[in-house]
Motif scaffolding. Structure first.
Motif, PDB file in Angstrom:
ATOM      1  N   ARG A 185      52.716 -12.602  41.901  1.00 29.30           N
ATOM      2  CA  ARG A 185      53.904 -13.339  41.501  1.00 29.30           C
ATOM      3  C   ARG A 185      53.563 -14.118  40.225  1.00 29.30           C
ATOM      4  NH1 ARG A 185      55.609 -10.231  44.382  1.00 29.30           N
ATOM      5  NH2 ARG A 185      56.989 -10.445  46.204  1.00 29.30           N
ATOM      6  N   HIS A 219      53.256  -5.122  43.552  1.00 28.16           N
ATOM      7  CA  HIS A 219      54.646  -5.347  43.954  1.00 28.16           C
ATOM      8  C   HIS A 219      54.782  -6.404  45.053  1.00 28.16           C
ATOM      9  CE1 HIS A 219      57.148  -2.151  41.947  1.00 28.16           C
ATOM     10  NE2 HIS A 219      55.933  -1.799  41.583  1.00 28.16           N
ATOM     11  N   SER A 220      53.856  -6.428  45.987  1.00 20.27           N
ATOM     12  CA  SER A 220      54.006  -7.315  47.147  1.00 20.27           C
ATOM     13  C   SER A 220      53.176  -8.591  47.073  1.00 20.27           C
ATOM     14  CB  SER A 220      53.628  -6.554  48.427  1.00 20.27           C
ATOM     15  OG  SER A 220      54.405  -5.405  48.587  1.00 20.27           O
TER      16      SER A 220
END
Length: 322
Positions: free
Chosen positions: A90, A86-87
């Motif tokens: 990308r 999630h963090s």
């Protein structure tokens, strides 16, 4: 898919999509556009991310060989896996993937009853799609904490428009799933598939046992259920790694994997909890004491393979194909 067919690939994160509150899906593709290894509904892959190896069910379409799709729930207590997805990930990032591997296959049946809890919808989604393509009747109950937290709602409704039925059951609106009532829809030739948190799995196991459906229930766990130690405690036993020519003693406080690694015998592992299947090993002689959450009762009784990360030995000696 057998372990011999598994591949380790470097894949590109092509797209990330919010599917629900706290749930993001990833489309993974080959950087050179090559087709990806085939898979069947219920399969998962190992994703190397954030210094961890985590298992995620494939929730796309097996007919689409251009991409793997997984969905990841952000776990508040994450030790690095979901938090990194999630963090830290990308589109454009490259990740290491191994698999696919399937210990939750969709067997042939006239009809299916699917029960999913939360992120447990991920393997069920591809199974519902397969049930539709097979022309089988199917019904899905999708439970979750809230409606906003339940992924793939629109996609499920689209699937249900062609011979299936989907019921969404948010806990904050309707309470817990009424499993005996749900299971009353199972006909004599219906297979029941369930994936979700452990309380749901334990409850559906108990309900199926009471209704005589246990042999038609298929479940997949995200976490291991601890098996109580024998009354007299664990015992030492001998293991021979036949191909390596190594014989060793596994102590009462160590796993077979730990003992093998101590002796210099390499074993491929991932979860070390008996839920992923990475360390499944052929047994050439001896009687395993199975403690995994993957193999069926029939496979346990046959004793041809075992998960050496958690299982032990009921005889005095095991001979393994290692």
């Amino acid at each position: 898919m057998s372990k011999q067919q598994e591949q380790q690939l470097e894949l590109l994160v092509h797209r990330m999509t919010w599917e629900a509150e706290g749930v993001v899906s990833l489309d993974l593709v080959h950087p050179a556009g090559k087709p990806l290894p085939a898979w069947e509904p219920g399969a998962h892959i190992d994703l190397h991310t954030g210094g961890q190896i985590r298992q995620y069910s494939l929730c796309g379409d097996p007919a689409d060989t251009t991409r793997y799709r997984i969905a990841v729930l952000r776990e508040p207590s994450s030790r690095g896996g979901s938090a990194h997805v999630h963090s830290g990930l990308r589109p454009g990032a490259v990740v290491t993937v191994k698999g696919p591997r399937n210990h939750f296959p969709l067997v042939e049946a006239d009809s299916y009853l699917f029960v999913a809890g939360g992120i447990g919808i991920t393997p069920i989604l591809s199974q519902a799609r397969a049930a539709r393509s097979r022309g089988a009747s199917w019904r899905l109950w999708h439970g979750g904490r809230t409606r906003a937290s339940m992924a793939f709602g629109d996609e499920l409704l689209q699937l249900a428009g062609d011979g299936g039925e989907v019921t969404f059951h948010p806990q904050d609106e309707h309470g817990h799933l009424d499993l005996p009532a749900i299971l009353s829809h199972a006909g004599p030739r219906t297979r029941v598939y369930c994936c979700g948190p452990e309380p749901l799995l334990a409850a559906i196991e108990a309900a199926c046992e009471g209704l005589g459906l246990r042999e038609r229930l298929h479940i997949e766990r995200f976490a291991a259920v601890r098996v109580p130690q024998p009354a007299g405690g664990e015992q030492s036993f001998e293991v021979e790694a036949a191909r390596s020519g190594v014989t060793l003693t596994v102590g009462p406080e160590e796993s077979i994997v730990d003992a093998l690694e101590r002796a210099g015998v390499a074993v491929e592992t991932s979860c070390r909890d008996g839920i992923c299947g990475t360390c499944e090993t052929a047994v050439l002689d001896g009687t395993p004491d199975h403690r995994d959450m993957l193999l069926s009762a029939e496979e346990h009784a046959a004793g041809r393979t075992m998960m050496v990360c958690v299982s032990r030995c009921s005889s005095r000696r095991l001979v393994l194909d290692l």
